[in-house]
Structures are given as structure tokens and as C-alpha cells.
Scaffold this active site. Structure first.
Site, PDB file in Angstrom:
ATOM      1  N   ASP A  32      12.899  -5.540 -18.041  1.00 17.87           N
ATOM      2  CA  ASP A  32      13.568  -6.378 -17.043  1.00 17.87           C
ATOM      3  C   ASP A  32      14.917  -6.913 -17.510  1.00 17.87           C
ATOM      4  O   ASP A  32      15.277  -6.795 -18.681  1.00 17.87           O
ATOM      5  CB  ASP A  32      12.636  -7.533 -16.629  1.00 17.87           C
ATOM      6  N   ASN A  64       2.193 -17.923 -16.043  1.00 15.10           N
ATOM      7  CA  ASN A  64       1.628 -17.737 -14.699  1.00 15.10           C
ATOM      8  C   ASN A  64       1.008 -16.347 -14.535  1.00 15.10           C
ATOM      9  O   ASN A  64       0.656 -15.946 -13.433  1.00 15.10           O
ATOM     10  CB  ASN A  64       2.718 -17.951 -13.635  1.00 15.10           C
ATOM     11  N   HIS A 109       2.564 -13.444 -15.237  1.00 15.23           N
ATOM     12  CA  HIS A 109       3.495 -12.355 -14.916  1.00 15.23           C
ATOM     13  C   HIS A 109       3.623 -11.369 -16.061  1.00 15.23           C
ATOM     14  O   HIS A 109       3.428 -11.717 -17.219  1.00 15.23           O
ATOM     15  CB  HIS A 109       4.864 -12.883 -14.458  1.00 15.23           C
ATOM     16  N   GLU A 138       6.134 -11.185 -10.611  1.00 12.17           N
ATOM     17  CA  GLU A 138       5.644 -12.559 -10.462  1.00 12.17           C
ATOM     18  C   GLU A 138       4.417 -12.606  -9.555  1.00 12.17           C
ATOM     19  O   GLU A 138       4.191 -11.684  -8.760  1.00 12.17           O
ATOM     20  CB  GLU A 138       6.753 -13.426  -9.845  1.00 12.17           C
TER      21      GLU A 138
END
Ligand code: GLP
Length: 278
Positions: A94, A165, A167, A172
């Protein structure tokens, strides 16, 4: 081999306990530095085998603090003359968007500093998603990234960290249906608020953290022939437990790894593993 025996797992190599959780290998290391060294050794082993079989190796790489020890160990292995990256191609997960590759906070800069400048990897084989394309073309460029990976024969290995979270890359949590999430391409995404909070210190405040990023999609990640997931520290324990023992759902992107669990190895420390029910 380790099994769910309710007795703390089997003794693994490199000073770890080995378990099996829903078909995934889970290695728990006393010291995260040993986990990083072991991950680097596995990547080198996978790359050597791929180079033997088809003259090249294709590695998927991750950023974040977690894999720093892996890159240090890979650089060391290269410096000692034990492994050349001449026949290696890499694809990073990313990049923030918009983001110049020269920005000190870009993932391109991170990779250059920690790995690319330390080894003999060819510049045209060290790929990081492009944070400079016009937004209207970002998805098209993302689709091309997936095609490059495919044209290179797919990823021999993908290294992953995990966000608090759940990810992976910058995939996400979302309400997307499972089948669609599993097929997601490399694309432009909005960052989750927790992700931006976690990056705030690096950027000198939340306001400075980009709201978007380009991320490799689940399709290319899940297509890797071997997947190594690293997580250290108690702040990752909830995400690790949900990913390994919750239902596979796009709300916890790392739980989608359960759909290819036979190819997944988790490398944890006791703190990140403490929510697991072995
Ligand atoms: C970022 C990256 C992820 C990484 C995560 C965790 O969001 N895009 O690839 O896994 O951070 O980072 P850290 O390893 O610093 O905890």
C-alpha cells in the site's frame, strides 16, 4: 508439527510454540525479534526455492513497525553474502494517497530506507502502489498493479502486519459482502479513523494524516502461495483473536485469511496471542 491439544502447543523451531487454529499455523515466539528473524529466514527459503524452480521469486511486502526486524535480517543476510535479490521482484501492499514517493512519510521512502537501498534489488522490480496518479485513474492503475503481479506468476509469499481494527494492507473494515470482499482489487480507499489515529504521531498530528490510500486488494493477497502474518504487542490481541477465531467477515479484513488458512502462518508474541483460545 503443532496441534490443538490444549497443552500449550508443540515445540516449534526458533524458540516458539506451534499451534494450529482453524487450519492456520500459529507460532508464538517468546521474543518478537526471533519471530522477525524466522520470518526473514522463511522468506529467503521461499525465494530460493522459487528461483530454483522458475528463475525468479516474487515477494509481497508490508510496511509498519512490525516488520522492521524482518527487513533488518534480510539486509544482514544479503550483506553476509548469503542471498542475492538479483532475481527477486517485490510488490508492496500500500501507499498513502495522495503521496509523493519522496515524502519522508511515504511507504516508498520507508521501503527504500529499510530494504531497497540495503540489497541488490533492481529498481524496476521494487514496486510500491503509486500515490501520485490522478484520483480518476487510481482504480485503473490499481487494476494494472494486480495484472503485473499476475504476469509475474503471482506472489510466492506475502508478508503482512495487522491494524488494531483488523485491517491488512489498507483493506479497512467494511460492510461489503464476503464474496465481493474476497475479490477486491488494488484500489483507492478511505482510511478508517482508528488507522489515521495510529498514524498521527508519524505525521505530526491527525490533521496531517491522509484520508485515503491505495491498497493491494484481498484478491492478490489471498492469491499468495504462502502468507506470513506478524503481530506483536497486547494492542493487537483483539484483532488477532477476531481474525483467527471469529467468523470470516469484511468487518475484520484479516479474518478473510481463514479462507486460505492452509497457506497462512501467523507469527506472534505472547502479548498478541493472549486473546487466543488454544
Ligand atoms: C499500516 C499499514 C499496515 C500495517 C499496519 C500496522 O496501517 N498499512 O500494512 O500492518 O499499519 O502497523 P504497525 O506494524 O506499525 O503496527
Amino acid at each position: 508439527m503443532g496441534f490443538d491439544r490444549g497443552d500449550g502447543g508443540a515445540e516449534g523451531s526458533g524458540g516458539c510454540r506451534e499451534h494450529s487454529v482453524r487450519g492456520a499455523r500459529v507460532l508464538v515466539f517468546e521474543d518478537s525479534r526471533d519471530a522477525c528473524r524466522e520470518a526473514a529466514a522463511r522468506l529467503v527459503e521461499i525465494a530460493r526455492e522459487a528461483i530454483r524452480e522458475r528463475d525468479k521469486a516474487v515477494l509481497g511486502l508490508a510496511t509498519g513497525k512490525t516488520p522492521l526486524g524482518v527487513y533488518a535480517a534480510l539486509a544482514q543476510t544479503h550483506k553476509e553474502g548469503l542471498f542475492s535479490f538479483r532475481n527477486v521482484t517485490t510488490y508492496n501492499l500500500d501507499e498513502y494517497y495522495p503521496m509523493s514517493p519522496r515524502d519522508p512519510n511515504s511507504y516508498r521512502t520507508f521501503m527504500h530506507r529499510h530494504l531497497f537501498s540495503q540489497v541488490d534489488l533492481a529498481p524496476n522490480r521494487a514496486h510500491v502502489p503509486d500515490g501520485t496518479v490522478p484520483a480518476a485513474f487510481a482504480d485503473e492503475t490499481g487494476a494494472a498493479y494486480d495484472r503485473w503481479i499476475e504476469a509475474d506468476g503471482g506472489l510466492d509469499a506475502q508478508l503482512l502486519g495487522i491494524g488494531r481494527n483488523g485491517h491488512i494492507g489498507f483493506n479497512e473494515p467494511s460492510e461489503t459482502a464476503l464474496e465481493e470482499a474476497l475479490r477486491s482489487p488494488t484500489r483507492l480507499v478511505e482510511l478508517d479513523v482508528m488507522t489515521r489515529h495510529d498514524a498521527a504521531a508519524d505525521f505530526g498530528g491527525l490533521e496531517q494524516v491522509p484520508t485515503r490510500a491505495v491498497t493491494m486488494g484481498m484478491k492478490s493477497i489471498l492469491g499468495a502461495r504462502s502468507i506470513l502474518v506478524l503481530a506483536f504487542g497486547s494492542n493487537k490481541a483483539g484483532a488477532v483473536a477476531n481474525a483467527l477465531q471469529g467468523h470470516p467477515t469484511a468487518l475484520v479484513p484479516a479474518s478473510l485469511l481463514q479462507t486460505v488458512s492452509e497457506r497462512v502462518t501467523w507469527m506472534l508474541d505472547p502479548d498478541s496471542a493472549r486473546g487466543l483460545d488454544f
